[in-house]
Design a protein around this motif. Sequence first.
Motif, PDB file in Angstrom:
ATOM      1  N   TRP A  55      16.680 -37.027  33.555  1.00 16.33           N
ATOM      2  CA  TRP A  55      17.022 -36.200  34.717  1.00 16.33           C
ATOM      3  C   TRP A  55      18.329 -35.460  34.470  1.00 16.33           C
ATOM      4  O   TRP A  55      19.113 -35.839  33.587  1.00 16.33           O
ATOM      5  CB  TRP A  55      17.101 -37.038  35.994  1.00 16.33           C
ATOM      6  CG  TRP A  55      18.017 -38.223  35.909  1.00 16.33           C
ATOM      7  CD1 TRP A  55      17.700 -39.455  35.405  1.00 16.33           C
ATOM      8  CD2 TRP A  55      19.391 -38.307  36.319  1.00 16.33           C
ATOM      9  NE1 TRP A  55      18.802 -40.293  35.482  1.00 16.33           N
ATOM     10  CE2 TRP A  55      19.838 -39.616  36.042  1.00 16.33           C
ATOM     11  CE3 TRP A  55      20.278 -37.402  36.912  1.00 16.33           C
ATOM     12  CZ2 TRP A  55      21.139 -40.041  36.327  1.00 16.33           C
ATOM     13  CZ3 TRP A  55      21.575 -37.824  37.193  1.00 16.33           C
ATOM     14  CH2 TRP A  55      21.983 -39.133  36.906  1.00 16.33           C
ATOM     15  N   ALA A  70      20.121 -34.393  41.745  1.00 13.50           N
ATOM     16  CA  ALA A  70      19.441 -34.846  40.520  1.00 13.50           C
ATOM     17  C   ALA A  70      17.961 -34.454  40.531  1.00 13.50           C
ATOM     18  O   ALA A  70      17.283 -34.622  41.558  1.00 13.50           O
ATOM     19  CB  ALA A  70      19.557 -36.366  40.413  1.00 13.50           C
ATOM     20  N   THR A  72      14.277 -34.436  37.824  1.00 16.38           N
ATOM     21  CA  THR A  72      13.666 -35.022  36.631  1.00 16.38           C
ATOM     22  C   THR A  72      13.016 -33.937  35.775  1.00 16.38           C
ATOM     23  O   THR A  72      12.398 -33.017  36.327  1.00 16.38           O
ATOM     24  CB  THR A  72      12.585 -36.034  37.087  1.00 16.38           C
ATOM     25  OG1 THR A  72      13.215 -36.983  37.967  1.00 16.38           O
ATOM     26  CG2 THR A  72      11.947 -36.768  35.926  1.00 16.38           C
ATOM     27  N   HIS A  90      11.937 -30.484  51.454  1.00 10.91           N
ATOM     28  CA  HIS A  90      12.321 -30.920  52.805  1.00 10.91           C
ATOM     29  C   HIS A  90      13.476 -30.016  53.180  1.00 10.91           C
ATOM     30  O   HIS A  90      13.583 -28.914  52.638  1.00 10.91           O
ATOM     31  CB  HIS A  90      12.693 -32.418  52.796  1.00 10.91           C
ATOM     32  CG  HIS A  90      13.421 -32.802  51.554  1.00 10.91           C
ATOM     33  ND1 HIS A  90      14.772 -32.635  51.412  1.00 10.91           N
ATOM     34  CD2 HIS A  90      12.972 -33.261  50.365  1.00 10.91           C
ATOM     35  CE1 HIS A  90      15.118 -33.000  50.192  1.00 10.91           C
ATOM     36  NE2 HIS A  90      14.059 -33.383  49.532  1.00 10.91           N
ATOM     37  N   VAL A  93      19.925 -28.164  50.356  1.00 12.66           N
ATOM     38  CA  VAL A  93      20.318 -27.033  49.506  1.00 12.66           C
ATOM     39  C   VAL A  93      19.403 -26.902  48.286  1.00 12.66           C
ATOM     40  O   VAL A  93      19.047 -25.786  47.891  1.00 12.66           O
ATOM     41  CB  VAL A  93      21.794 -27.120  49.041  1.00 12.66           C
ATOM     42  CG1 VAL A  93      22.746 -26.845  50.181  1.00 12.66           C
ATOM     43  CG2 VAL A  93      22.117 -28.435  48.366  1.00 12.66           C
ATOM     44  N   ALA A  94      19.037 -28.044  47.698  1.00 16.23           N
ATOM     45  CA  ALA A  94      18.176 -27.967  46.510  1.00 16.23           C
ATOM     46  C   ALA A  94      16.791 -27.461  46.908  1.00 16.23           C
ATOM     47  O   ALA A  94      16.217 -26.582  46.254  1.00 16.23           O
ATOM     48  CB  ALA A  94      18.075 -29.341  45.850  1.00 16.23           C
ATOM     49  N   GLY A 235      18.137 -45.649  43.619  1.00 14.39           N
ATOM     50  CA  GLY A 235      17.836 -44.884  44.837  1.00 14.39           C
ATOM     51  C   GLY A 235      17.771 -43.405  44.493  1.00 14.39           C
ATOM     52  O   GLY A 235      18.650 -42.898  43.794  1.00 14.39           O
ATOM     53  N   ARG A 238      19.008 -40.170  49.910  1.00 13.74           N
ATOM     54  CA  ARG A 238      19.651 -40.889  51.010  1.00 13.74           C
ATOM     55  C   ARG A 238      19.019 -40.447  52.319  1.00 13.74           C
ATOM     56  O   ARG A 238      19.070 -39.266  52.664  1.00 13.74           O
ATOM     57  CB  ARG A 238      21.136 -40.551  51.000  1.00 13.74           C
ATOM     58  CG  ARG A 238      22.015 -41.479  51.775  1.00 13.74           C
ATOM     59  CD  ARG A 238      23.474 -41.198  51.483  1.00 13.74           C
ATOM     60  NE  ARG A 238      23.827 -41.536  50.100  1.00 13.74           N
ATOM     61  CZ  ARG A 238      24.113 -42.772  49.692  1.00 13.74           C
ATOM     62  NH1 ARG A 238      24.126 -43.769  50.545  1.00 13.74           N
ATOM     63  NH2 ARG A 238      24.412 -43.001  48.424  1.00 13.74           N
TER      64      ARG A 238
HETATM   65  C1  LIG Z   1      17.637 -39.704  38.990  1.00 17.47           C
HETATM   66  C2  LIG Z   1      17.019 -38.871  40.093  1.00 17.47           C
HETATM   67  C3  LIG Z   1      15.978 -38.007  39.811  1.00 17.47           C
HETATM   68  C4  LIG Z   1      15.398 -37.245  40.844  1.00 17.47           C
HETATM   69  N1  LIG Z   1      14.348 -36.420  40.549  1.00 17.47           N
HETATM   70  C5  LIG Z   1      13.769 -35.688  41.544  1.00 17.47           C
HETATM   71  C6  LIG Z   1      12.675 -34.818  41.266  1.00 17.47           C
HETATM   72  O1  LIG Z   1      12.262 -34.639  40.113  1.00 17.47           O
HETATM   73  N2  LIG Z   1      12.105 -34.153  42.309  1.00 17.47           N
HETATM   74  C7  LIG Z   1      12.552 -34.291  43.597  1.00 17.47           C
HETATM   75  O2  LIG Z   1      11.992 -33.669  44.504  1.00 17.47           O
HETATM   76  N3  LIG Z   1      13.614 -35.096  43.890  1.00 17.47           N
HETATM   77  C8  LIG Z   1      14.211 -35.794  42.883  1.00 17.47           C
HETATM   78  N4  LIG Z   1      15.273 -36.607  43.165  1.00 17.47           N
HETATM   79  C9  LIG Z   1      15.728 -36.702  44.563  1.00 17.47           C
HETATM   80  C10 LIG Z   1      16.629 -35.540  44.980  1.00 17.47           C
HETATM   81  O3  LIG Z   1      17.774 -35.506  44.145  1.00 17.47           O
HETATM   82  C11 LIG Z   1      17.052 -35.763  46.451  1.00 17.47           C
HETATM   83  O4  LIG Z   1      15.930 -35.769  47.278  1.00 17.47           O
HETATM   84  C12 LIG Z   1      18.080 -34.747  46.929  1.00 17.47           C
HETATM   85  O5  LIG Z   1      18.743 -35.313  48.040  1.00 17.47           O
HETATM   86  C13 LIG Z   1      17.469 -33.432  47.348  1.00 17.47           C
HETATM   87  O6  LIG Z   1      18.505 -32.551  47.706  1.00 17.47           O
HETATM   88  P1  LIG Z   1      18.422 -31.498  48.901  1.00 17.47           P
HETATM   89  O7  LIG Z   1      19.634 -30.642  48.741  1.00 17.47           O
HETATM   90  O8  LIG Z   1      17.092 -30.824  48.902  1.00 17.47           O
HETATM   91  O9  LIG Z   1      18.536 -32.353  50.223  1.00 17.47           O
HETATM   92  P2  LIG Z   1      19.863 -33.061  50.800  1.00 17.47           P
HETATM   93  O10 LIG Z   1      20.869 -32.032  51.177  1.00 17.47           O
HETATM   94  O11 LIG Z   1      20.303 -34.135  49.863  1.00 17.47           O
HETATM   95  O12 LIG Z   1      19.311 -33.743  52.125  1.00 17.47           O
HETATM   96  C14 LIG Z   1      18.958 -32.958  53.274  1.00 17.47           C
HETATM   97  C15 LIG Z   1      18.115 -33.788  54.231  1.00 17.47           C
HETATM   98  O13 LIG Z   1      16.868 -34.122  53.606  1.00 17.47           O
HETATM   99  C16 LIG Z   1      16.690 -35.534  53.530  1.00 17.47           C
HETATM  100  N5  LIG Z   1      16.097 -35.798  52.210  1.00 17.47           N
HETATM  101  C17 LIG Z   1      16.695 -35.687  50.993  1.00 17.47           C
HETATM  102  N6  LIG Z   1      15.815 -35.989  50.017  1.00 17.47           N
HETATM  103  C18 LIG Z   1      14.648 -36.294  50.627  1.00 17.47           C
HETATM  104  C19 LIG Z   1      13.377 -36.679  50.139  1.00 17.47           C
HETATM  105  N7  LIG Z   1      13.124 -36.806  48.841  1.00 17.47           N
HETATM  106  N8  LIG Z   1      12.380 -36.895  51.044  1.00 17.47           N
HETATM  107  C20 LIG Z   1      12.615 -36.753  52.364  1.00 17.47           C
HETATM  108  N9  LIG Z   1      13.813 -36.396  52.882  1.00 17.47           N
HETATM  109  C21 LIG Z   1      14.812 -36.165  52.028  1.00 17.47           C
HETATM  110  C22 LIG Z   1      18.084 -36.134  53.694  1.00 17.47           C
HETATM  111  O14 LIG Z   1      18.025 -37.416  54.295  1.00 17.47           O
HETATM  112  C23 LIG Z   1      18.747 -35.117  54.608  1.00 17.47           C
HETATM  113  O15 LIG Z   1      18.384 -35.353  55.946  1.00 17.47           O
HETATM  114  C24 LIG Z   1      15.881 -37.359  42.162  1.00 17.47           C
HETATM  115  C25 LIG Z   1      16.963 -38.213  42.427  1.00 17.47           C
HETATM  116  C26 LIG Z   1      17.518 -38.971  41.405  1.00 17.47           C
HETATM  117  C27 LIG Z   1      18.669 -39.900  41.716  1.00 17.47           C
END
Ligand SMILES: Cc1cc2nc3c(=O)[nH]c(=O)nc-3n(C[C@H](O)[C@H](O)[C@H](O)COP(=O)(O)OP(=O)(O)OC[C@H]3O[C@@H](n4cnc5c(N)ncnc54)[C@H](O)[C@@H]3O)c2cc1C
Length: 240
Positions: A55, A70, A72, A90, A93-94, A235, A238
Amino acid sequence: MGQGRGWEGAVLRLLRAKDFELTVLDAEDVTPRYRRLRMDDGGLLAATGVHPTMWVRLWFSADGRPHQRAYTLVDPDPATCTFALEFALHEGVASDWARAARPGDTVEATVQGTGFQEPDPAPSHVVAIGDPASLPAINSLLGALGSAPATVWFEGEPAGLPDRTEAGRHEVRPVSRRDAGAHLVERVRAELPAVLAATPDPYVWIACDTATTRTLAAYVRKELGVPKQRVHALGYWRAD
Ligand SMILES: Cc1cc2nc3c(=O)[nH]c(=O)nc-3n(C[C@H](O)[C@H](O)[C@H](O)COP(=O)(O)OP(=O)(O)OC[C@H]3O[C@@H](n4cnc5c(N)ncnc54)[C@H](O)[C@@H]3O)c2cc1C
């Protein structure tokens, strides 16, 4: 100050050595809530090598500051200097960046913290517990662990997702996300002991939301007595 700047410069150079600019080559909506982007790796794979479940830390800016998330690597291919990223969408920002991403868009990536330790002895049975965010890693893990049978507890709706399990050898048990992961924990508690009882050298891999991951890891290590080197728990996101 001169010395400080020199030291800082050295650290920055070290960090920058692990920083890469990725460019979107293609985008595909796998489902309305799961988007795959094929990326040019900006020299990443040649510099770092590849390992299962690898990742990267991607950098996004919002509210005038950087945010690290993060993701993968899917099908990393050093020959073409490409890989895909799969985003479970969901709010966030990502997710927002991925929804809007078009060919030519770029994102910075840092390689730091990723690793993989091949379980030794080879698992007689793989147990994977995850959800759409960890599906790319589960696919990579099962691909890397060869012929071992596997049971996968998958929290969420698997329909339409790029599940690479093989019928017969891998069994997927979908579990709806309810009560912030408590329903998944109940199902695993009810079903996992029978799976472990039937196999000598299991390997357990857990990647759900952080609280659920912690609960499941403690259960597997402390209550079921699986040795800690046979349990990998991280994890992946969050929950609020
Ligand atoms: C080692 C590692 C590898 C990862 N690989 C992947 C990958 O390949 N693909 C992938 O989609 N994610 C992956 N993730 C998870 C991803 O990094 C998180 O979901 C991250 O928080 C997404 O960022 P965001 O900016 O979209 O949302 P954030 O700004 O972090 O969160 C915004 C809102 O969305 C909620 N939220 C965050 N993630 C999720 C979720 N997965 N499901 C439901 N609600 C969520 C939070 O609780 C918050 O309310 C990985 C995480 C790790 C630690």
